[in-house]
Design an enzyme around this catalytic site. Structure first.
Site, PDB file in Angstrom:
ATOM      1  N   HIS A  16       4.887   5.928   8.916  1.00 51.34           N
ATOM      2  CA  HIS A  16       6.315   5.763   9.211  1.00 51.34           C
ATOM      3  C   HIS A  16       6.574   5.397  10.673  1.00 51.34           C
ATOM      4  O   HIS A  16       6.912   6.277  11.471  1.00 51.34           O
ATOM      5  CB  HIS A  16       7.041   7.086   8.940  1.00 51.34           C
ATOM      6  CG  HIS A  16       7.214   7.411   7.499  1.00 51.34           C
ATOM      7  ND1 HIS A  16       8.237   6.889   6.740  1.00 51.34           N
ATOM      8  CD2 HIS A  16       6.497   8.202   6.667  1.00 51.34           C
ATOM      9  CE1 HIS A  16       8.144   7.357   5.498  1.00 51.34           C
ATOM     10  NE2 HIS A  16       7.093   8.157   5.427  1.00 51.34           N
TER      11      HIS A  16
ATOM     12  N   CYS B 269       6.108   3.379   3.416  1.00 53.77           N
ATOM     13  CA  CYS B 269       5.900   4.512   2.516  1.00 53.77           C
ATOM     14  C   CYS B 269       6.325   4.144   1.090  1.00 53.77           C
ATOM     15  O   CYS B 269       5.748   3.254   0.493  1.00 53.77           O
ATOM     16  CB  CYS B 269       6.626   5.744   3.067  1.00 53.77           C
ATOM     17  SG  CYS B 269       6.002   7.280   2.364  1.00 53.77           S
TER      18      CYS B 269
ATOM     19  N   GLU C 242       9.174   4.122  11.820  1.00 55.44           N
ATOM     20  CA  GLU C 242      10.590   4.422  12.113  1.00 55.44           C
ATOM     21  C   GLU C 242      10.771   5.880  12.530  1.00 55.44           C
ATOM     22  O   GLU C 242      11.815   6.242  13.081  1.00 55.44           O
ATOM     23  CB  GLU C 242      11.478   4.058  10.904  1.00 55.44           C
ATOM     24  CG  GLU C 242      11.591   5.088   9.795  1.00 55.44           C
ATOM     25  CD  GLU C 242      10.383   5.134   8.865  1.00 55.44           C
ATOM     26  OE1 GLU C 242       9.293   4.675   9.250  1.00 55.44           O
ATOM     27  OE2 GLU C 242      10.541   5.658   7.736  1.00 55.44           O
TER      28      GLU C 242
END
Lengths: 79, 225
Positions: free
Chosen positions: B197, B89, B199
């Protein structure tokens, strides 16, 4: 000494913000706006007193930070 | 495996990234948080993560000011020596601004901030980050950005596609990205940037695990190296 930097998108780079502004102007009844390109104006107050030196140093600032030369052009005006 | 996560003022995905890395690195003791004003990286580092967020309030251009932070000289040097670096990002925006990855992330074509799950197609397994996936596999990972519209000049785009450097594509682009590109790799395939994302999809209790293999792949590469 003051300097003014204009940062604009290069030709051919799509400008969705400019397109939205153009659309909005049309909606407000402003006719004949063929295209809108949005950019930035950055004003700098410099300690430098030599015009040529100031211009050279602002150009370096543009190359290193103020503009992303992948998509943007810049012009430097010493006031 | 020793990992570092760089923190900038306005980073907000740094802790999530550190947890996802710790899970594959043998615990939090092997993940260092590094402040952007530091000039040196911890010794013996294997991988650096550049987290998402709004570094420096997205002032000037997203990632522009973070990319000129003191620590970034060391990050660029680490990458140029063949180190593994990934940016998610805002981290992707920082990597393009620093010159480690080509192109630029422009304002989303629809001008709106987009925060939702998207489907990504894995385009290559020739990088540690994608090695645990299969080519053509579709995974679900969230995006949360205002400036994720990937743009590059035609020559760069041709090189990315021709050299197998597109890591992920959107099955349906949410932001206007050229060629539906969601993530790209450096020429040596050791630097990756992507807008989505992984994560945030690395824990079954927090929405899903499609992102876990992203981090496991990094660990694999380091163990075998």
């Amino acid at each position: 000494m003051k300097a003014r930097v204009h940062v604009t998108l290069k030709n051919g780079v799509l400008d969705p913000q400019g397109a939205a502004v153009a659309h909005s102007l049309g909606a407000l009844g402003f006719e004949g706006v063929n295209d809108v390109r949005q950019g930035k104006v950055i004003e700098l107050d410099l300690a430098e007193t030599d015009k040529a030196q100031a211009e050279a140093s602002v150009k370096q600032m543009c190359e290193k930070l103020l503009a992303n030369t992948v998509i943007e052009n810049y012009s430097v005006e010493i006031l | 495996m020793r990992a570092a996560v760089i923190q900038f003022p306005g980073s907000n995905c740094d802790r999530d990234m550190a947890v996802a890395l710790a899970n594959v690195a043998g615990g939090a003791k092997n993940v260092s948080m590094v402040w952007h004003k530091d000039a040196e990286l911890p010794k013996g580092l294997d991988v650096i993560g550049i987290p998402g967020g709004f570094s420096f309030g997205d002032y000037l251009r997203c990632g522009a000011i973070a990319a000129r932070s003191p620590i970034m000289d060391a990050v660029v040097e680490f990458a140029n020596k063949g180190g593994y670096v990934f940016g998610l990002c805002n981290g992707f925006q920082i990597l393009t601004e620093s010159g480690l990855l080509p192109g630029v992330l422009m304002r989303n074509a629809g001008l709106k901030y987009i925060c939702k799950d998207v489907e990504l197609r894995v385009e290559t397994t020739a990088s540690p980050f994608t090695s645990r996936y299969t080519v053509g596999e579709v995974v679900t990972v969230p995006v949360a950005h205002h400036d994720g519209n990937y743009s590059a000049d035609p020559d760069t785009l041709k090189r990315l596609v021709g050299d197998d450097r597109v890591a992920f594509r959107y099955t349906e682009t949410p932001n206007g990205s050229m060629d539906d590109i969601a993530g790209i790799l450096s020429a040596n395939k050791r630097v990756l940037g992507m807008m989505p994302h992984p994560e945030r999809r690395a824990d079954a209790q927090l929405g899903g695990t499609d992102g876990v293999r992203f981090f496991e792949g990094i660990a694999d590469a380091l163990v075998s190296a």
